[in-house]
Design a protein around this motif. Structure first.
Motif, PDB file in Angstrom:
ATOM      1  N   ALA A   1       0.833  -1.203   0.000  1.00 14.31           N
ATOM      2  CA  ALA A   1       0.000   0.000   0.000  1.00 14.31           C
ATOM      3  C   ALA A   1       0.873   1.261   0.000  1.00 14.31           C
ATOM      4  CB  ALA A   1      -0.941  -0.001   1.197  1.00 14.31           C
TER       5      ALA A   1
ATOM      6  N   ALA B   1      -1.964  -4.048  -4.169  1.00 10.74           N
ATOM      7  CA  ALA B   1      -2.082  -3.678  -2.758  1.00 10.74           C
ATOM      8  C   ALA B   1      -3.494  -3.962  -2.244  1.00 10.74           C
ATOM      9  CB  ALA B   1      -1.719  -2.206  -2.556  1.00 10.74           C
ATOM     10  N   ARG B   2      -4.501  -3.606  -3.033  1.00 11.42           N
ATOM     11  CA  ARG B   2      -5.891  -3.865  -2.624  1.00 11.42           C
ATOM     12  C   ARG B   2      -6.150  -5.361  -2.494  1.00 11.42           C
ATOM     13  NH1 ARG B   2     -10.341  -1.180  -5.967  1.00 11.42           N
ATOM     14  NH2 ARG B   2     -11.536  -1.452  -4.059  1.00 11.42           N
TER      15      ARG B   2
ATOM     16  N   ILE C   1      -5.994   2.509   1.910  1.00 13.70           N
ATOM     17  CA  ILE C   1      -5.805   2.549   0.458  1.00 13.70           C
ATOM     18  C   ILE C   1      -6.915   3.364  -0.181  1.00 13.70           C
ATOM     19  CG2 ILE C   1      -5.847   1.166  -1.655  1.00 13.70           C
ATOM     20  CD1 ILE C   1      -4.470  -1.086  -0.007  1.00 13.70           C
TER      21      ILE C   1
END
Length: 108
Positions: free
Chosen positions: A53, A74-75, A90
Protein backbone atom coordinates in the motif's frame (compact mmCIF):
# COMPACT_ATOMS: atom_id res chain seq x y z
CA UNK A 1 6.74 -10.55 34.17
CA UNK A 2 8.28 -12.37 31.21
CA UNK A 3 10.21 -10.84 28.36
CA UNK A 4 8.26 -8.85 25.84
CA UNK A 5 8.79 -9.26 22.15
CA UNK A 6 7.19 -7.71 19.15
CA UNK A 7 7.85 -7.17 15.50
CA UNK A 8 6.41 -4.30 13.53
CA UNK A 9 7.80 -5.36 10.18
CA UNK A 10 11.12 -4.84 8.48
CA UNK A 11 13.08 -1.75 9.40
CA UNK A 12 13.16 -0.96 5.68
CA UNK A 13 9.40 -0.37 5.73
CA UNK A 14 9.77 2.26 8.44
CA UNK A 15 12.80 3.82 6.76
CA UNK A 16 10.81 3.96 3.52
CA UNK A 17 7.86 5.73 5.07
CA UNK A 18 10.21 8.13 6.85
CA UNK A 19 11.97 8.85 3.55
CA UNK A 20 8.57 9.69 2.02
CA UNK A 21 7.95 12.21 4.81
CA UNK A 22 11.36 13.73 4.16
CA UNK A 23 10.69 13.97 0.43
CA UNK A 24 13.40 11.43 -0.43
CA UNK A 25 11.18 9.47 -2.77
CA UNK A 26 13.99 7.65 -4.57
CA UNK A 27 15.34 6.33 -1.26
CA UNK A 28 11.82 5.52 -0.08
CA UNK A 29 11.21 3.25 -3.05
CA UNK A 30 14.43 1.32 -2.42
CA UNK A 31 13.52 0.76 1.24
CA UNK A 32 9.92 -0.23 0.50
CA UNK A 33 10.97 -2.72 -2.17
CA UNK A 34 13.51 -4.26 0.24
CA UNK A 35 10.85 -4.48 2.93
CA UNK A 36 8.57 -6.27 0.48
CA UNK A 37 11.30 -8.81 -0.27
CA UNK A 38 11.80 -9.54 3.43
CA UNK A 39 8.06 -9.85 4.02
CA UNK A 40 7.69 -12.23 1.08
CA UNK A 41 10.58 -14.38 2.30
CA UNK A 42 9.00 -14.55 5.76
CA UNK A 43 5.47 -15.07 4.43
CA UNK A 44 4.46 -12.04 6.50
CA UNK A 45 1.41 -11.30 4.39
CA UNK A 46 -0.24 -8.58 6.54
CA UNK A 47 3.06 -6.68 6.66
CA UNK A 48 3.46 -7.15 2.90
CA UNK A 49 -0.03 -5.66 2.42
CA UNK A 50 0.99 -2.58 4.38
CA UNK A 51 4.23 -2.18 2.43
CA UNK A 52 2.51 -2.72 -0.92
CA UNK A 53 0.00 0.00 0.00
CA UNK A 54 2.83 2.42 0.86
CA UNK A 55 4.68 1.59 -2.36
CA UNK A 56 1.51 2.00 -4.43
CA UNK A 57 0.87 5.40 -2.84
CA UNK A 58 4.43 6.43 -3.63
CA UNK A 59 4.15 5.36 -7.27
CA UNK A 60 0.80 7.12 -7.65
CA UNK A 61 2.23 10.26 -6.06
CA UNK A 62 5.04 10.23 -8.61
CA UNK A 63 2.67 9.50 -11.50
CA UNK A 64 4.78 6.48 -12.34
CA UNK A 65 3.96 3.87 -14.92
CA UNK A 66 2.83 0.70 -13.21
CA UNK A 67 1.12 2.52 -10.38
CA UNK A 68 -2.26 1.16 -11.53
CA UNK A 69 -1.14 -2.42 -11.08
CA UNK A 70 0.57 -1.56 -7.78
CA UNK A 71 -2.73 -0.21 -6.44
CA UNK A 72 -4.58 -3.30 -7.64
CA UNK A 73 -1.96 -5.58 -6.06
CA UNK A 74 -2.08 -3.68 -2.76
CA UNK A 75 -5.89 -3.87 -2.62
CA UNK A 76 -5.90 -7.58 -3.45
CA UNK A 77 -3.27 -8.40 -0.82
CA UNK A 78 -5.05 -6.39 1.88
CA UNK A 79 -8.34 -8.04 0.97
CA UNK A 80 -6.78 -11.52 0.96
CA UNK A 81 -5.47 -11.14 4.51
CA UNK A 82 -8.61 -9.41 5.78
CA UNK A 83 -6.75 -6.19 6.56
CA UNK A 84 -9.76 -3.88 6.70
CA UNK A 85 -7.71 -1.00 8.11
CA UNK A 86 -5.19 -1.21 5.27
CA UNK A 87 -8.01 -1.41 2.71
CA UNK A 88 -9.56 1.69 4.25
CA UNK A 89 -6.23 3.49 4.13
CA UNK A 90 -5.80 2.55 0.46
CA UNK A 91 -9.28 3.85 -0.35
CA UNK A 92 -8.62 7.08 1.53
CA UNK A 93 -5.12 7.83 0.25
CA UNK A 94 -5.52 6.47 -3.28
CA UNK A 95 -9.19 7.28 -3.92
CA UNK A 96 -8.51 9.25 -7.10
CA UNK A 97 -6.32 6.51 -8.51
CA UNK A 98 -9.03 3.96 -7.77
CA UNK A 99 -11.83 6.02 -9.33
CA UNK A 100 -11.64 4.27 -12.66
CA UNK A 101 -10.03 4.17 -16.10
CA UNK A 102 -8.46 7.38 -17.25
CA UNK A 103 -7.99 8.66 -13.71
CA UNK A 104 -5.25 6.33 -12.54
CA UNK A 105 -1.94 7.49 -11.18
CA UNK A 106 -3.07 11.08 -11.04
CA UNK A 107 -2.22 11.43 -14.73
CA UNK A 108 -4.50 13.26 -17.12
Amino acid sequence: MGPLAGWWGPVDHHLGTLAILLGRLDIAEVHLRRAGQVEEAMAARPFAARTEAALAALLVRQGREGSDSAVTKARARASDVGAVGILSEIETTLGAALAGPGNHSGRQ
